[in-house]
Design a protein around this motif. Structure first.
Motif, PDB file in Angstrom:
ATOM      1  N   VAL A 210      24.548  19.792  28.589  1.00 50.58           N
ATOM      2  CA  VAL A 210      25.522  21.047  28.475  1.00 50.58           C
ATOM      3  C   VAL A 210      24.646  22.309  28.126  1.00 50.58           C
ATOM      4  N   VAL A 211      25.316  23.129  29.178  1.00 53.94           N
ATOM      5  CA  VAL A 211      24.023  24.442  28.981  1.00 53.94           C
ATOM      6  C   VAL A 211      25.701  25.561  28.529  1.00 53.94           C
ATOM      7  N   ILE A 212      25.136  26.093  27.479  1.00 53.50           N
ATOM      8  CA  ILE A 212      25.872  27.248  26.292  1.00 53.50           C
ATOM      9  C   ILE A 212      25.472  28.779  27.052  1.00 53.50           C
ATOM     10  N   PHE A 213      26.568  29.228  27.335  1.00 57.53           N
ATOM     11  CA  PHE A 213      25.889  30.642  27.758  1.00 57.53           C
ATOM     12  C   PHE A 213      26.962  31.726  27.572  1.00 57.53           C
ATOM     13  N   TRP A 214      26.608  32.457  27.652  1.00 59.10           N
ATOM     14  CA  TRP A 214      27.251  34.266  27.042  1.00 59.10           C
ATOM     15  C   TRP A 214      26.569  34.641  27.726  1.00 59.10           C
ATOM     16  N   PHE A 215      27.605  36.199  27.348  1.00 55.51           N
ATOM     17  CA  PHE A 215      26.922  37.517  28.281  1.00 55.51           C
ATOM     18  C   PHE A 215      26.595  38.562  27.219  1.00 55.51           C
ATOM     19  N   ASP A 216      26.113  38.923  27.456  1.00 57.04           N
ATOM     20  CA  ASP A 216      26.292  40.523  26.182  1.00 57.04           C
ATOM     21  C   ASP A 216      26.947  41.404  26.706  1.00 57.04           C
ATOM     22  N   PRO A 217      27.383  41.432  25.740  1.00 58.40           N
ATOM     23  CA  PRO A 217      28.550  42.828  25.111  1.00 58.40           C
ATOM     24  C   PRO A 217      28.409  43.933  25.891  1.00 58.40           C
ATOM     25  N   LYS A 218      27.131  44.547  26.155  1.00 57.04           N
ATOM     26  CA  LYS A 218      26.383  45.890  26.353  1.00 57.04           C
ATOM     27  C   LYS A 218      26.356  45.694  28.112  1.00 57.04           C
ATOM     28  N   ALA A 219      26.514  44.281  28.629  1.00 59.21           N
ATOM     29  CA  ALA A 219      26.268  44.293  30.230  1.00 59.21           C
ATOM     30  C   ALA A 219      27.732  43.891  30.622  1.00 59.21           C
ATOM     31  N   LEU A 220      28.394  43.008  30.002  1.00 60.14           N
ATOM     32  CA  LEU A 220      29.835  43.197  30.300  1.00 60.14           C
ATOM     33  C   LEU A 220      30.740  43.373  28.789  1.00 60.14           C
ATOM     34  N   THR A 221      31.130  44.010  29.233  1.00 64.92           N
ATOM     35  CA  THR A 221      32.324  44.899  28.003  1.00 64.92           C
ATOM     36  C   THR A 221      32.930  43.174  27.623  1.00 64.92           C
ATOM     37  N   PRO A 222      33.211  42.410  26.618  1.00 64.11           N
ATOM     38  CA  PRO A 222      33.884  41.710  25.604  1.00 64.11           C
ATOM     39  C   PRO A 222      35.836  42.340  26.402  1.00 64.11           C
ATOM     40  N   GLY A 223      35.750  40.588  26.931  1.00 68.13           N
ATOM     41  CA  GLY A 223      37.427  40.983  27.283  1.00 68.13           C
ATOM     42  C   GLY A 223      37.671  41.312  28.782  1.00 68.13           C
ATOM     43  N   THR A 224      36.381  41.439  29.893  1.00 72.68           N
ATOM     44  CA  THR A 224      36.524  42.413  31.073  1.00 72.68           C
ATOM     45  C   THR A 224      36.861  41.127  31.831  1.00 72.68           C
ATOM     46  N   PRO A 225      37.113  40.401  32.603  1.00 70.03           N
ATOM     47  CA  PRO A 225      37.309  38.792  33.265  1.00 70.03           C
ATOM     48  C   PRO A 225      36.667  38.983  34.864  1.00 70.03           C
ATOM     49  N   LEU A 226      36.192  37.437  35.051  1.00 76.47           N
ATOM     50  CA  LEU A 226      34.855  37.619  36.007  1.00 76.47           C
ATOM     51  C   LEU A 226      36.064  37.879  37.177  1.00 76.47           C
ATOM     52  N   ASP A 227      34.663  38.338  38.394  1.00 76.09           N
ATOM     53  CA  ASP A 227      35.705  37.876  38.940  1.00 76.09           C
ATOM     54  C   ASP A 227      34.935  36.795  40.285  1.00 76.09           C
ATOM     55  N   GLY A 228      34.034  36.515  39.116  1.00 76.43           N
ATOM     56  CA  GLY A 228      33.096  35.347  40.269  1.00 76.43           C
ATOM     57  C   GLY A 228      32.197  34.578  39.327  1.00 76.43           C
ATOM     58  N   ILE A 229      31.759  33.368  39.160  1.00 75.62           N
ATOM     59  CA  ILE A 229      30.873  32.976  38.504  1.00 75.62           C
ATOM     60  C   ILE A 229      30.044  31.955  39.020  1.00 75.62           C
ATOM     61  N   ILE A 230      28.411  31.279  38.533  1.00 75.23           N
ATOM     62  CA  ILE A 230      27.663  30.779  39.756  1.00 75.23           C
ATOM     63  C   ILE A 230      26.761  30.412  38.828  1.00 75.23           C
ATOM     64  N   ALA A 231      26.089  28.980  39.277  1.00 73.59           N
ATOM     65  CA  ALA A 231      24.974  28.726  38.537  1.00 73.59           C
ATOM     66  C   ALA A 231      23.842  27.846  39.106  1.00 73.59           C
ATOM     67  N   ARG A 232      22.829  28.165  38.797  1.00 70.99           N
ATOM     68  CA  ARG A 232      22.029  27.764  40.102  1.00 70.99           C
ATOM     69  C   ARG A 232      20.756  27.164  38.913  1.00 70.99           C
ATOM     70  N   ASP A 233      20.217  26.156  39.944  1.00 72.08           N
ATOM     71  CA  ASP A 233      19.286  24.634  39.464  1.00 72.08           C
ATOM     72  C   ASP A 233      17.881  25.644  38.722  1.00 72.08           C
ATOM     73  N   PRO A 234      16.847  24.926  38.870  1.00 79.75           N
ATOM     74  CA  PRO A 234      15.697  25.970  38.741  1.00 79.75           C
ATOM     75  C   PRO A 234      14.695  25.991  39.706  1.00 79.75           C
ATOM     76  N   GLN A 235      15.803  25.331  41.017  1.00 80.90           N
ATOM     77  CA  GLN A 235      14.642  25.389  42.321  1.00 80.90           C
ATOM     78  C   GLN A 235      15.465  26.812  43.072  1.00 80.90           C
ATOM     79  N   GLY A 236      16.366  27.211  42.622  1.00 81.04           N
ATOM     80  CA  GLY A 236      16.833  28.539  42.534  1.00 81.04           C
ATOM     81  C   GLY A 236      19.066  27.584  43.709  1.00 81.04           C
ATOM     82  N   ARG A 237      18.646  26.316  43.657  1.00 77.62           N
ATOM     83  CA  ARG A 237      19.568  25.682  44.238  1.00 77.62           C
ATOM     84  C   ARG A 237      21.311  26.644  44.174  1.00 77.62           C
ATOM     85  N   ARG A 238      22.773  26.441  44.590  1.00 78.50           N
ATOM     86  CA  ARG A 238      23.588  26.480  43.564  1.00 78.50           C
ATOM     87  C   ARG A 238      24.084  25.743  42.902  1.00 78.50           C
ATOM     88  N   LEU A 239      24.655  25.138  42.271  1.00 72.97           N
ATOM     89  CA  LEU A 239      25.278  24.044  41.673  1.00 72.97           C
ATOM     90  C   LEU A 239      26.684  24.244  41.885  1.00 72.97           C
TER      91      LEU A 239
END
Length: 239
Positions: A210-239
């Motif tokens: 279970v990996v908890i994640f969050w975006f820095d408010p300075k990089a992504l204004t709170p409340g701004t919807p994401l257009d997309g999101i992906i996760a990658r494993d240690p080898q860079g493969r898309r999960l």
């Protein structure tokens, strides 16, 4: 008051008022009000956030305005005495596992993320929720946003619900966009307006999948919807 007046007019006899009948009507009116209050309380407590308590009150008999006649009886049990509602208390937050410090500060308070146990009878496989909260210097925890699945299992592989700041007006404690992913994620990248924003990650101490994640408010204004999101494993493969 209208009900009382109707009762007095309807039960007036040649020898005076039928006190027993008026009292019966009054009891029925109080019962209906209690039932109505119970329904309203049930609707209110459906959407309960962590740290918010619902306090039920017991309504007493209606007050009469000055000069209004009051029906009294020389015999029979006294009417119930209204009781004061208990003072609201704060439900203690019970983190499951380690409280994650995001490094984000609001004055002396720290933005933190932590899991809490939840119980949704119709969702037996959803037992945890993720809280975006604040921790004071004395260790006191405050909940700002509780996030949990609304179907399936809280441990299924992949992304789960993502939390966005719900405040319509800017605040001093905005909630960063956050969530959790189940799987061997080494990077989580969101896309908004054609640009990529990388999230900060922390593994849950009770289950490293279970990996908890969050975006820095300075990089992504709170409340701004994401257009997309992906996760990658240690080898860079898309999960």
């Amino acid at each position: 008051m209208d009900e009382l007046r109707r009762a007095m007019r309807a039960t007036e006899r040649a020898d005076g008022l039928d006190i027993a009948d008026i009292m019966r009507r009054g009891r029925r009116l109080r019962r209906r009000r209690r039932i109505g209050a119970g329904i309203a309380a049930a609707v209110t407590t459906i959407a309960v956030a962590v740290g918010v308590d619902a306090v039920a009150t017991r309504p007493g008999p209606p007050d009469l305005p000055p000069g209004e006649p009051v029906a009294t009886a020389s015999a029979g049990p006294p009417p119930p005495t209204p009781t004061a509602a208990p003072a609201p208390t704060e439900s203690p937050l019970r983190p499951v596992g380690t409280v994650v410090d995001s490094g984000i500060r609001y004055g002396a308070d720290a933005r933190v993320f932590f899991m809490v146990p939840i119980d949704v009878p119709e969702l037996p496989r959803v037992t945890i929720g993720l809280v975006a909260g604040r921790r004071a210097p004395d260790g006191h925890l405050t909940s700002d946003f509780l996030l949990n699945d609304v179907s399936g299992s809280d441990r299924r592989a992949g992304f789960h619900e993502i939390g966005y700041d719900q405040q319509r007006a800017p605040t001093d404690t905005p909630v960063p966009t956050f969530g959790y992913f189940v799987g061997p994620a080494a990077r989580i990248v969101g896309t908004v307006d054609g640009r990529q924003v990388e999230a900060t990650l922390a593994k849950w101490s009770e289950d490293p999948q279970v990996v908890i994640f969050w975006f820095d408010p300075k990089a992504l204004t709170p409340g701004t919807p994401l257009d997309g999101i992906i996760a990658r494993d240690p080898q860079g493969r898309r999960l």
